[in-house]
Design a protein around this motif. Structure first.
Motif, short mmCIF file in Angstrom:
data_model
loop_
_atom_site.label_atom_id
_atom_site.label_comp_id
_atom_site.label_asym_id
_atom_site.label_seq_id
_atom_site.Cartn_x
_atom_site.Cartn_y
_atom_site.Cartn_z
N ALA A 118 0.89 -1.16 0.08
CA ALA A 118 0.05 -0.02 0.18
C ALA A 118 0.83 1.20 0.07
N PRO A 119 0.97 1.75 -1.30
CA PRO A 119 2.09 2.92 -1.03
C PRO A 119 1.47 4.16 -0.53
N HIS A 120 2.13 5.34 -0.40
CA HIS A 120 1.69 6.54 0.48
C HIS A 120 0.37 7.23 -0.31
N PHE A 121 -0.34 6.78 -0.83
CA PHE A 121 -1.45 7.78 -1.51
C PHE A 121 -2.24 8.38 -0.16
N LEU A 122 -3.11 9.42 -0.37
CA LEU A 122 -3.64 10.27 0.42
C LEU A 122 -4.93 9.39 1.00
N GLY A 123 -5.53 8.47 0.40
CA GLY A 123 -6.32 7.60 0.65
C GLY A 123 -5.99 6.33 1.35
N CYS A 228 -1.86 -2.93 -3.44
CA CYS A 228 -3.44 -2.41 -2.61
C CYS A 228 -3.26 -0.78 -2.98
N VAL A 229 -4.39 -0.31 -3.67
CA VAL A 229 -4.05 1.12 -3.79
C VAL A 229 -5.66 1.76 -3.55
N THR A 230 -5.77 2.85 -2.76
CA THR A 230 -6.98 3.57 -2.36
C THR A 230 -6.92 4.90 -3.01
N ARG A 231 -8.05 5.13 -3.78
CA ARG A 231 -7.98 6.26 -4.73
C ARG A 231 -9.44 7.28 -4.16
N VAL A 270 1.09 6.30 -9.39
CA VAL A 270 1.05 7.48 -9.20
C VAL A 270 0.66 8.04 -10.62
N ARG A 271 1.16 7.58 -11.66
CA ARG A 271 0.78 8.43 -12.84
C ARG A 271 -0.56 8.35 -13.01
N THR A 272 -1.21 7.51 -12.60
CA THR A 272 -3.04 7.19 -12.94
C THR A 272 -3.55 8.36 -12.06
N MET A 273 -3.13 8.81 -11.00
CA MET A 273 -3.57 9.79 -10.05
C MET A 273 -2.54 10.55 -9.41
N PRO A 274 -2.00 11.52 -10.18
CA PRO A 274 -0.53 12.11 -9.82
C PRO A 274 -1.05 13.20 -8.72
N SER A 275 -2.20 13.81 -8.47
CA SER A 275 -2.30 14.46 -7.34
C SER A 275 -2.42 13.94 -6.03
N GLN A 276 -2.75 12.66 -5.91
CA GLN A 276 -3.38 11.94 -4.62
C GLN A 276 -1.95 11.34 -4.17
N TYR A 277 -0.66 11.40 -4.51
CA TYR A 277 0.63 10.73 -3.95
C TYR A 277 0.78 11.78 -2.86
N TYR A 278 1.59 11.31 -1.76
CA TYR A 278 1.81 12.05 -0.78
C TYR A 278 3.36 12.93 -0.98
N TRP A 279 2.92 13.97 -1.74
CA TRP A 279 3.94 14.84 -2.31
C TRP A 279 4.65 15.78 -1.26
N VAL A 280 4.28 15.94 -0.18
CA VAL A 280 4.69 16.70 0.88
C VAL A 280 5.64 16.14 1.72
N HIS A 281 5.95 14.72 1.52
CA HIS A 281 7.08 14.01 1.98
C HIS A 281 8.33 14.25 1.32
#
Length: 295
Positions: A118-123, A228-231, A270-281
């Motif tokens: 489960a990568p660090h997406f916002l969901g 496991c990806v949450t959008r 990430v490329r499928t939803m680039p705004s939702q990766y945890y970019w502030v890290h």
């Protein structure tokens, strides 16, 4: 007690807000994200640098819009966490849809330990809570510096079922034992590690410090890896967690190649939803010897 008062007030406000319906809470979260974008200069700078590094093909205006959208969704994820921590089971089941749950059941029924990558997406937290409503899992958490938020976070992540939350100090052995006992491992791999714990493999074409924990854990437990990806869905549609097929031929003979394979998959997600990766890290903080840090 006085030193904890601001944190207690913030938690109380979050509790009150979770009572709002999502069509009202979601725009409030986006507005909070706008405030964070405006005044959180340090984190905004980190996100700016990350997105400039990872998406050089975009025009400057497109990259800035991507950062703004990231902060809007970050604000949403922060406020909507209250639903995950205090909302009813029925409400969370409506909020977070899970696709591919049967794949976990099939692997466990066959006697194979499972790692949910489960990568660090916002969901991420929404997916984690939805999984704990269906399975007793093992996961590793980082102790928060704020004791109030640490207590609330732990309670929120373990409120359903019989969850096993281990600190990083508990080590690999306890995690492997739990997986072998039939607990899926909700594994978050993509934070910046120390140089001594890392190998450097590509991520968005950048040599990136990456731990080889995934292949090592999979080998030690004889586990299969299920992505496991949450959008976060548009508007007030909630969240969708998708469980992918088990990775074939993993782990391989070379843990560095396995780490590169993991990063390549995360990048594709990430490329499928680039705004939702945890970019502030500060994902690229640790650099190869002699290379300057971008932050």
């Amino acid at each position: 007690m006085l030193t904890r008062l601001p944190s207690l007030l913030a938690v109380a406000l979050l509790w009150l807000l979770h009572l709002l319906p999502l069509p009202l809470l979601a725009p409030l979260g986006r507005a909070l994200g706008g405030v964070l974008y405006r005044f959180g200069r340090r984190r905004r700078r980190v996100a700016d640098i990350n997105i400039d590094l990872c998406f050089p093909e975009l025009a400057a205006a497109e990259r800035r819009q991507l950062v703004r959208e990231h902060f809007a969704l970050l604000g949403r994820s922060m406020l909507e966490r209250g639903i995950l921590w205090w909302g009813s089971r029925v409400r969370i089941e409506r909020l977070v849809r899970v696709r591919g749950e049967e794949k976990i059941h099939a692997e466990l029924a066959a006697g194979r330990p499972v790692i949910l990558l489960a990568p660090h997406f916002l969901g991420l937290d929404a997916g984690g809570v939805a999984i704990t409503m269906r399975f007793d899992i093992v996961s590793i958490y980082s102790t928060q510096t704020n004791p109030v938020f640490n207590q609330v976070l732990l309670a929120g992540r373990s409120r359903f079922g019989n969850q096993l939350l281990l600190s990083r100090e508990d080590g690999v052995r306890a995690t492997v034992k739990a997986m072998k006992a039939g607990r899926p491992f909700y594994y978050l791999p993509d934070l910046n590690p120390r140089r001594r714990d890392a190998v450097f493999v590509p991520f968005f074409g950048i040599s990136t410090a990456t731990i080889t924990g995934l292949p090592r854990l999979a080998k030690a437990a004889g586990a299969v890896v299920l992505p496991c990806v949450t959008r976060i869905l548009p508007g007030s549609a909630g969240y969708e967690t998708t469980i992918g097929d088990a990775w074939p031929d993993f782990p391989g003979p070379d843990p560095v190649a396995d780490a590169a394979r993991m990063n390549a998959w995360i990048e594709s997600a990430v490329r499928t939803m680039p705004s939702q990766y945890y970019w502030v890290h500060r994902r690229f903080k640790t650099r190869p010897e002699g290379e300057a840090r971008p932050y």
